[in-house]
Design an enzyme around this catalytic site. Structure first.
Site, PDB file in Angstrom:
ATOM      1  N   TYR A  40      -3.316  -0.399  -4.299  1.00  0.00           N
ATOM      2  CA  TYR A  40      -3.155  -0.774  -2.889  1.00  0.00           C
ATOM      3  C   TYR A  40      -2.322   0.249  -2.111  1.00  0.00           C
ATOM      4  CZ  TYR A  40      -4.594  -5.528  -4.374  1.00  0.00           C
ATOM      5  OH  TYR A  40      -5.259  -6.615  -4.898  1.00  0.00           O
ATOM      6  N   HIS A  98      -5.913  -4.530 -13.822  1.00  0.00           N
ATOM      7  CA  HIS A  98      -6.617  -4.839 -12.570  1.00  0.00           C
ATOM      8  C   HIS A  98      -8.116  -5.091 -12.769  1.00  0.00           C
ATOM      9  CE1 HIS A  98      -6.260  -4.027  -7.966  1.00  0.00           C
ATOM     10  NE2 HIS A  98      -7.086  -5.013  -8.212  1.00  0.00           N
TER      11      HIS A  98
END
Length: 267
Positions: A40, A98
């Site tokens: 991110y 992730h």
């Protein structure tokens, strides 16, 4: 060890002023669960805003996720040390893988064993995975043993219910966090959810969140507007009837929002 609050602040695609609005207002309203990720590119900002908020670190449940580029031998722990430095903390409450390694380029045991070692070293209090299929979850259990994986984070909302994954996690005692719980806003105009919301004097978005929360899932919606942040938090106080829960379950349409080209073969 702090238990994950059921409602958290998602930070996907948030940086700069939108991230500041979301986190500072959210923490002021009472949120105590923040979800970020290495990819991110906002961990340093998240850490700065947590510090600015004045909320003690031990009162915040903080999650980050290790990106696929950091899966190779000897890479997971150094990447987490960078994340910790950016976040301005010496521990994470939860660290997730992730996505599974694309096309199994890195064997699962390589990165999962490093993740378990990160926990053993105290870098993270709990470990888990994200976007894993049932077959991949079974493989994680074969590698690390039952009970090692505490959480699975996966896309779930009324239009994509991921029942096989949810049922498997429940059977294995793996907690589930639903990301994109509002399906990028698609649920806001869903007639059934609007109708149920009208009955309760709430929005379709709140109904969607309440439906997930009633199934003992954590949810991490994302918002930058104070009124929406407050409304999402108020979903904790909504009680849906068994008939309403069952009706919402009929909305399953396989409408997946997160499906990159490196995604696994979904259940």
């Amino acid at each position: 060890m702090m238990k994950m609050p059921n409602l958290g602040l998602g930070t996907f695609r948030l940086t700069g002023h939108p991230l500041r609005d979301s986190l500072l207002q959210g923490l002021e309203l009472g949120y105590r669960h923040i979800d970020t990720a290495q990819i991110y590119a906002n961990e340093a900002e998240v850490g700065q805003l947590m510090s600015e908020s004045g909320v003690p670190r031990q009162d915040i449940y903080l999650t980050t996720k290790v990106w696929t580029s950091e899966f190779g031998p000897g890479k997971v722990i150094p990447s987490l040390e960078v994340s910790l430095e950016k976040l301005g903390t010496d521990y994470l409450d939860l660290t997730l893988i992730h996505w599974p390694s694309p096309k199994d380029e890195v064997p699962m045991a390589v990165y999962l064993e490093q993740l378990a070692e990160a926990k053993a070293q105290g870098l993270t209090r709990e470990i888990g995975v994200s976007n894993f299929t049932v077959a991949q979850l079974k493989e994680t259990i074969d590698i690390l043993g039952p009970g090692a994986i505490a959480h699975q984070q996966v896309e779930i909302h009324p239009l994509l219910q991921n029942r096989k994954v949810v049922e498997f996690c429940k059977a294995q005692g793996i907690a589930v966090t639903a990301y994109m719980p509002l399906a990028y806003g698609k649920v806001l105009t869903e007639p059934l959810l609007m109708e149920i919301g009208k009955r309760h004097g709430v929005s379709a978005a709140q109904v969607s969140l309440a439906w997930l929360l009633a199934q003992n899932m954590a949810v991490i919606p994302s918002s930058t507007k104070r009124e929406n942040l407050a409304a999402n938090l108020a979903a904790l106080d909504i009680t849906l009837s068994s008939e309403e829960m069952a009706a919402i379950a009929t909305l399953e349409r396989g409408e997946r929002c997160a499906n990159p080209d490196f995604a696994p073969d979904w259940d």
